[in-house]
Design a protein around this motif. Structure first.
Motif, short mmCIF file in Angstrom:
data_model
loop_
_atom_site.label_atom_id
_atom_site.label_comp_id
_atom_site.label_asym_id
_atom_site.label_seq_id
_atom_site.Cartn_x
_atom_site.Cartn_y
_atom_site.Cartn_z
N CYS A 55 30.61 38.59 41.83
CA CYS A 55 31.83 37.80 41.62
C CYS A 55 33.01 38.59 42.13
CB CYS A 55 31.98 37.43 40.14
SG CYS A 55 30.63 36.42 39.49
N ALA A 56 33.75 39.25 41.23
CA ALA A 56 34.97 39.95 41.67
C ALA A 56 34.64 41.10 42.60
CB ALA A 56 35.73 40.45 40.45
N ALA A 57 35.54 41.30 43.58
CA ALA A 57 35.30 42.31 44.60
C ALA A 57 36.49 43.25 44.79
CB ALA A 57 34.98 41.63 45.92
N PHE A 58 37.70 42.67 44.78
CA PHE A 58 38.91 43.44 45.09
C PHE A 58 39.77 43.53 43.83
CE2 PHE A 58 37.20 41.81 48.96
CZ PHE A 58 37.17 42.95 49.74
N PRO A 60 43.29 44.50 42.79
CA PRO A 60 44.72 44.78 42.58
C PRO A 60 45.07 44.74 41.09
CG PRO A 60 44.40 42.59 43.55
CD PRO A 60 43.08 43.31 43.61
N THR A 61 44.47 43.79 40.36
CA THR A 61 44.80 43.71 38.93
C THR A 61 44.09 44.81 38.13
OG1 THR A 61 43.02 42.11 38.48
CG2 THR A 61 45.20 41.20 39.00
N GLY A 62 42.95 45.25 38.63
CA GLY A 62 42.23 46.33 37.93
C GLY A 62 42.98 47.64 38.02
N ASN A 409 27.23 31.80 34.48
CA ASN A 409 28.28 32.21 33.55
C ASN A 409 28.97 30.94 33.06
OD1 ASN A 409 30.71 33.05 32.36
ND2 ASN A 409 31.09 34.64 33.88
N ALA A 410 28.77 30.63 31.79
CA ALA A 410 29.29 29.36 31.24
C ALA A 410 30.81 29.23 31.36
CB ALA A 410 28.87 29.24 29.77
N ASN A 411 31.50 30.35 31.60
CA ASN A 411 32.96 30.27 31.73
C ASN A 411 33.40 29.58 33.02
OD1 ASN A 411 32.74 31.84 29.50
ND2 ASN A 411 34.22 33.38 30.11
N SER A 449 39.41 35.25 26.97
CA SER A 449 38.92 35.17 28.35
C SER A 449 40.04 34.92 29.35
CB SER A 449 37.92 34.02 28.45
OG SER A 449 38.61 32.79 28.29
N ALA A 450 39.65 34.71 30.60
CA ALA A 450 40.63 34.41 31.66
C ALA A 450 41.34 33.09 31.40
CB ALA A 450 39.92 34.38 33.01
N ALA A 451 40.92 32.34 30.40
CA ALA A 451 41.64 31.12 30.01
C ALA A 451 42.84 31.45 29.13
CB ALA A 451 40.69 30.17 29.27
N ALA A 456 43.11 34.67 35.28
CA ALA A 456 41.94 35.25 35.97
C ALA A 456 42.27 36.61 36.56
CB ALA A 456 41.48 34.30 37.06
N GLY A 457 41.20 37.36 36.79
CA GLY A 457 41.33 38.68 37.39
C GLY A 457 40.68 39.72 36.49
N VAL A 458 40.29 40.81 37.12
CA VAL A 458 39.66 41.90 36.37
C VAL A 458 40.76 42.87 35.96
CG1 VAL A 458 38.03 43.81 36.55
CG2 VAL A 458 37.50 41.60 37.63
C1 LIG Z 1 33.14 34.56 43.14
C2 LIG Z 1 34.22 35.22 42.32
C3 LIG Z 1 35.12 36.05 42.96
C4 LIG Z 1 36.13 36.68 42.23
N1 LIG Z 1 36.92 37.59 42.87
C5 LIG Z 1 37.78 38.34 42.14
C6 LIG Z 1 38.40 39.46 42.73
O1 LIG Z 1 38.16 39.81 43.88
N2 LIG Z 1 39.26 40.17 41.95
C7 LIG Z 1 39.50 39.86 40.64
O2 LIG Z 1 40.29 40.54 39.97
N3 LIG Z 1 38.88 38.80 40.05
C8 LIG Z 1 38.02 38.06 40.76
N4 LIG Z 1 37.32 37.04 40.17
C9 LIG Z 1 37.68 36.64 38.81
C10 LIG Z 1 37.17 37.60 37.75
O3 LIG Z 1 35.82 37.91 37.96
C11 LIG Z 1 37.34 36.93 36.40
O4 LIG Z 1 38.65 36.43 36.25
C12 LIG Z 1 37.05 37.92 35.28
O5 LIG Z 1 35.72 38.41 35.37
C13 LIG Z 1 37.27 37.23 33.96
O6 LIG Z 1 36.86 38.09 32.94
P1 LIG Z 1 36.46 37.55 31.51
O7 LIG Z 1 36.10 38.75 30.71
O8 LIG Z 1 37.52 36.65 31.02
O9 LIG Z 1 35.19 36.61 31.73
P2 LIG Z 1 33.87 36.76 32.58
O10 LIG Z 1 33.94 37.95 33.47
O11 LIG Z 1 33.66 35.45 33.22
O12 LIG Z 1 32.74 37.05 31.51
C14 LIG Z 1 32.44 36.14 30.50
C15 LIG Z 1 31.09 36.55 29.94
O13 LIG Z 1 30.88 35.81 28.75
C16 LIG Z 1 29.54 35.38 28.72
N5 LIG Z 1 29.46 34.20 27.86
C17 LIG Z 1 30.10 33.02 28.03
N6 LIG Z 1 29.78 32.16 27.05
C18 LIG Z 1 28.93 32.83 26.22
C19 LIG Z 1 28.25 32.48 25.01
N7 LIG Z 1 28.39 31.27 24.44
N8 LIG Z 1 27.46 33.41 24.43
C20 LIG Z 1 27.32 34.64 24.98
N9 LIG Z 1 27.93 35.02 26.12
C21 LIG Z 1 28.73 34.12 26.73
C22 LIG Z 1 29.21 35.08 30.16
O14 LIG Z 1 27.81 35.10 30.39
C23 LIG Z 1 29.93 36.23 30.87
O15 LIG Z 1 29.11 37.36 31.00
C24 LIG Z 1 36.27 36.42 40.85
C25 LIG Z 1 35.36 35.59 40.20
C26 LIG Z 1 34.32 35.02 40.92
C27 LIG Z 1 33.29 34.22 40.22
#
Ligand SMILES: Cc1cc2nc3c(=O)[nH]c(=O)nc-3n(C[C@H](O)[C@H](O)[C@H](O)COP(=O)(O)OP(=O)(O)OC[C@H]3O[C@@H](n4cnc5c(N)ncnc54)[C@H](O)[C@@H]3O)c2cc1C
Length: 475
Positions: A55-58, A60-62, A409-411, A449-451, A456-458
């Protein structure tokens, strides 16, 4: 000792878990997938020994995240590596707009528009740390840097299609429109410059680095930090109710933090949600999707523009007008013949991802929400448009459709990798109008979460902010 369960192990979930563990709380993270990490995993998707960011690759936010920086993740092997050119946007005439930490690149590529570009982003770049401190919080906070935030707001509020009118030539117009397209939304509405302004300023202030060995290095470092603090992780367990958590840890947790989309929170907390919260989460909307193709290629991509051969991220979509038109169509549910494609060449700056002369290429197209077709050919076509001969270098591919993203990833509802549309309302008030956007209105239960802000972003900031909210009420 207080106990907490974090549901989901993305960067926000792990950041929340680490923050709670730092405060002496007994934390358990429960993850649906068989490996922790959410959007920060790296795998051999094509050929053995070739590493692809799933998913995430680059980052800037990290690299800009105050909370990740405070953890000293380098102790656990995280190393940022910067591309020579952070960002390139090639055009059909062979030119390209360039952005990155080296200002000379932008001046050289944007020519007469370079001065206007600097005026647009100069203040945000100079005051980047202050700006981050403001925008990595909910909009409802009292600003500590009102002038910096106000100047950013004046630029961010503009429709991107209007913002580019200050430029005379295509490289600058297209460069900004491509960055603005990270919002996955129409680019002619109010606030459609906000994501682009932030990311362009970041390209100059801190760059768009990659993590050595793949994005999963961030997950590994966060897990090691959590483990040092006594936190535990359970994988392969999808949480469907709060009652399940009591069974998993043997008691009712004092704090529950959900790293899930609002759809997941509705399922897990169910009828216990107060009506106003339930209505807010039900109204929450999801945006367009990503269709991703990871390639293993022989050698390098034969870009027509030489500078593209040194760039980490490339935006493939042509002129600013084309990008704006494609994005508007994608939001309406129309699949473009030439979709907007984001392409990554992480291996150029991190050779540990390649095997001999076989290199990983990362690419995804913006496609309509829930798109059920195959965008592989459209993505290859967009690369060929700016790098004729690319197709002949492909050794293997691995694809992930919107439905496969959601299953992974259900998100990512409907394949929306931002966990929610970046509409004006949801940029300002994510996930709903509330003084504390992390609270779910049930004592001890939060969303991170990212919501939630900052979206969004790491960066782990949603997790950190939600954990702070929980700790403030735990005493
Ligand atoms: C293709 C792609 C490219 C991206 N590129 C970038 C980038 O280059 N740079 C960047 O900063 N961001 C990027 N992003 C966005 C970034 O990955 C997300 O915004 C970030 O990972 C969000 O983090 P989070 O912790 O909110 O949720 P997520 O990383 O989505 O993690 C949520 C986790 O919760 C788990 N989960 C959900 N529901 C349940 C449940 N009911 N029970 C148990 N576990 C559950 C999921 O399995 C998942 O592992 C990209 C995303 C994708 C998909």
């Amino acid at each position: 000792m207080s106990t907490a369960v974090v549901v989901g192990s993305g960067p926000n979930g792990l950041a929340a878990a680490v923050r709670l563990a730092q405060a002496g709380i007994d934390v358990t993270v429960v993850e649906a997938y068989d490996r922790p990490g959410g959007g920060t995993r790296t795998s051999e998707l094509t050929v053995p020994g070739v590493l692809h960011d799933e998913c995430a690759a680059f980052h800037p936010t990290g690299v800009a995240s105050p909370y990740l920086a405070s953890l000293g993740l380098e102790r656990h092997g995280l190393r940022w590596l910067w591309p020579e050119i952070d960002l390139a946007h090639p055009l059909d005439d062979g030119r390209a707009g360039l952005a990155g930490r080296d200002p000379a690149l932008t001046v050289q590529s944007l020519g007469a528009d370079a001065a206007g570009w600097n005026r647009m982003f100069g203040a945000a770049v100079r005051n980047f740390d202050d700006l981050i401190a403001e925008v990595f919080q909910p909009m409802t906070h009292l600003p500590r840097h009102p002038i910096t935030l106000g100047r950013f707001g004046l630029q961010a509020v503009l429709p991107a299609t209007l913002a580019v009118r200050r430029f005379a030539d295509d490289p600058a117009k297209a460069l900004f429109m491509g960055v603005a397209a990270h919002a996955f939304n129409r680019l002619d509405g109010p606030l459609s410059s906000s994501v682009g302004t932030m990311l362009a300023a970041a390209a100059h202030a801190v760059g768009w680095p990659v993590a050595e060995g793949g994005t999963e290095a961030i997950t590994r470092a966060l897990l090691a930090t959590l483990s040092e603090l006594g936190g535990k992780v359970i994988t392969g367990t999808r949480v469907t109710s709060l009652e399940m958590l009591r069974d998993l840890i043997g008691e009712r947790p004092d704090v529950v933090i959900l790293d899930t989309a609002p759809a997941g929170a509705l399922e897990i907390v169910g009828d216990r949600l107060p009506g106003r919260v339930r209505r807010g989460l039900t109204r929450y909307t999801y945006g367009p999707a990503a269709f991703k193709v990871d390639f293993a290629i022989e050698g390098d991509i034969p870009w027509r523009n030489e500078d593209c051969r040194r760039a980490g991220t490339l935006h493939l979509g042509g002129s600013a007008e084309q990008v704006a038109r494609i994005e508007a169509g994608t939001v309406r549910g129309e699949m473009a013949d030439q979709p907007f494609v984001l392409l990554g060449q992480q291996y150029l700056f991190d050779p540990s991802r390649s095997s001999g002369n076989t290199n990983p290429i990362y690419a995804y197209a913006h496609v309509p929400h829930g798109y059920s077709g195959d965008a592989t050919e459209a993505i290859i076509g967009q690369v060929e448009r700016f790098a004729p001969g690319f197709r002949d270098r492909i050794i293997a591919t691995s694809t992930r459709s919107p439905a496969e993203f959601e299953a992974y990833n259900a998100n990512y509802v409907g394949g929306d990798i931002s966990a929610g549309a970046n509409t004006m309302r949801q940029i300002l008030l994510r996930p709903r109008l509330a003084a504390d956007p992390y609270s779910l209105g049930v004592p001890g239960v939060y969303l991170c979460s990212a919501a939630t802000p900052p979206g969004a972003g790491v960066h782990g900031m949603g997790g950190f902010n939600a954990a702070q909210a929980a700790l403030a009420r735990l005493v």
